[in-house]
Design a protein around this motif. Structure first.
Motif, PDB file in Angstrom:
ATOM      1  N   UNK A 112      87.246   7.800  -9.095  1.00 47.42           N
ATOM      2  CA  UNK A 112      86.391   8.989  -9.361  1.00 47.42           C
ATOM      3  C   UNK A 112      85.159   8.521 -10.026  1.00 47.42           C
ATOM      4  N   UNK A 113      85.306   7.411 -11.117  1.00 52.19           N
ATOM      5  CA  UNK A 113      83.800   6.886 -11.839  1.00 52.19           C
ATOM      6  C   UNK A 113      83.163   6.196 -10.571  1.00 52.19           C
ATOM      7  N   UNK A 114      83.593   5.482  -9.597  1.00 54.94           N
ATOM      8  CA  UNK A 114      82.776   4.881  -8.744  1.00 54.94           C
ATOM      9  C   UNK A 114      82.128   5.644  -7.841  1.00 54.94           C
ATOM     10  N   UNK A 115      82.829   6.800  -7.390  1.00 52.30           N
ATOM     11  CA  UNK A 115      82.306   8.039  -6.552  1.00 52.30           C
ATOM     12  C   UNK A 115      81.223   8.534  -7.236  1.00 52.30           C
ATOM     13  N   UNK A 116      81.212   8.738  -8.511  1.00 53.01           N
ATOM     14  CA  UNK A 116      80.192   9.428  -9.259  1.00 53.01           C
ATOM     15  C   UNK A 116      79.075   8.464  -9.453  1.00 53.01           C
ATOM     16  N   UNK A 119      77.150   8.514  -6.246  1.00 59.76           N
ATOM     17  CA  UNK A 119      76.346   9.807  -6.218  1.00 59.76           C
ATOM     18  C   UNK A 119      75.170   9.738  -6.874  1.00 59.76           C
ATOM     19  N   UNK A 120      75.241   9.242  -8.213  1.00 63.53           N
ATOM     20  CA  UNK A 120      74.135   9.131  -8.995  1.00 63.53           C
ATOM     21  C   UNK A 120      72.991   8.328  -8.413  1.00 63.53           C
ATOM     22  N   UNK A 121      73.475   7.119  -7.896  1.00 61.97           N
ATOM     23  CA  UNK A 121      72.469   6.159  -7.514  1.00 61.97           C
ATOM     24  C   UNK A 121      71.687   6.560  -6.221  1.00 61.97           C
ATOM     25  N   UNK A 122      72.364   7.379  -5.461  1.00 65.75           N
ATOM     26  CA  UNK A 122      72.097   8.146  -4.180  1.00 65.75           C
ATOM     27  C   UNK A 122      70.973   9.348  -4.679  1.00 65.75           C
ATOM     28  N   UNK A 174      69.806  -1.522  -4.784  1.00 64.74           N
ATOM     29  CA  UNK A 174      70.657  -2.489  -5.266  1.00 64.74           C
ATOM     30  C   UNK A 174      71.679  -2.194  -6.202  1.00 64.74           C
ATOM     31  N   UNK A 175      71.499  -0.905  -6.802  1.00 65.07           N
ATOM     32  CA  UNK A 175      72.668  -0.539  -7.604  1.00 65.07           C
ATOM     33  C   UNK A 175      73.669  -0.059  -6.822  1.00 65.07           C
ATOM     34  N   UNK A 176      73.523   0.513  -5.582  1.00 63.97           N
ATOM     35  CA  UNK A 176      74.558   1.144  -4.847  1.00 63.97           C
ATOM     36  C   UNK A 176      75.427  -0.232  -4.341  1.00 63.97           C
TER      37      UNK A 176
END
Length: 190
Positions: A112-116, A119-122, A174-176
């Motif tokens: 879940x953390x990875x998905x969030x 999403x934040x970086x998107x 880059x963060x993604x």
């Protein structure tokens, strides 16, 4: 004695190994490019701050010593504030210097953390793209007008958010990549 290098059992295995190494090479190049852009922004930001101090000191000297403030000093100071702020904002996105509520993320399961995080970086990258696009339109719409005290196009006021928006998009990508690889983006100032 030198031992011969291991050869792949089949040509297909050699191709697969090359295919796995190629994205890593591109990701490393992209990371180095982003780090270089961030360090350049930091350098330009420091230069901008120095020039800003000079512009303000020129204003103070002109006003209180010469009793004649140079007309360009305030305009150039305002323009420099825009550039320094926007470059700093872009670097803050790359180096994760912005405000975040990471304490809530650590409580979540890894998936879940990875998905969030993705999403934040998107969302941050989308904000950068929207900012760059709209400020570019604004810069083009006022390009024919001049800043009276500097004699340059009014569009120069809207160029910093365009540059920062593009950089924010690049740094968000880059963060993604880093999140998908399970790594961290190392700050540019290290």
């Amino acid at each position: 004695m030198l031992s011969p290098s291991p050869t792949p059992a089949s040509p297909a295995e050699g191709v697969r190994a090359d295919a796995l190494e190629a994205p890593a090479v591109h990701a490393n190049f992209y990371t180095r490019l982003c780090a270089t852009l961030a360090r350049t922004c930091l350098g330009l930001g420091v230069l901008g701050l120095v020039l800003l101090v000079v512009a303000v000191l020129t204003q103070v000297f002109g006003r209180y010593v010469l009793n004649d403030t140079p007309t360009w000093a305030e305009s150039i100071a305002m323009l420099l504030v825009l550039y320094v702020t926007m470059f700093g904002t872009a670097v803050g996105v790359r180096d994760a210097g912005h405000i975040g509520l990471e304490s809530l993320l650590v409580l979540l399961p890894d998936a879940v953390r990875t998905k969030i995080e993705l999403l934040i970086h998107v969302l941050v990258g989308s904000f950068g793209a929207i900012m760059a696009y709209n400020c570019a339109l604004l810069a083009l719409s006022v390009a024919d007008y001049k800043l009276p005290t500097l004699g340059i196009s009014e569009g120069w006021r809207y160029l910093p958010p365009v540059i920062a928006g593009v950089l924010i998009v690049l740094f968000s990508i880059e963060h993604l990549i880093a999140v998908l690889k399970g790594t961290e983006v190392e700050p540019a100032w290290h």
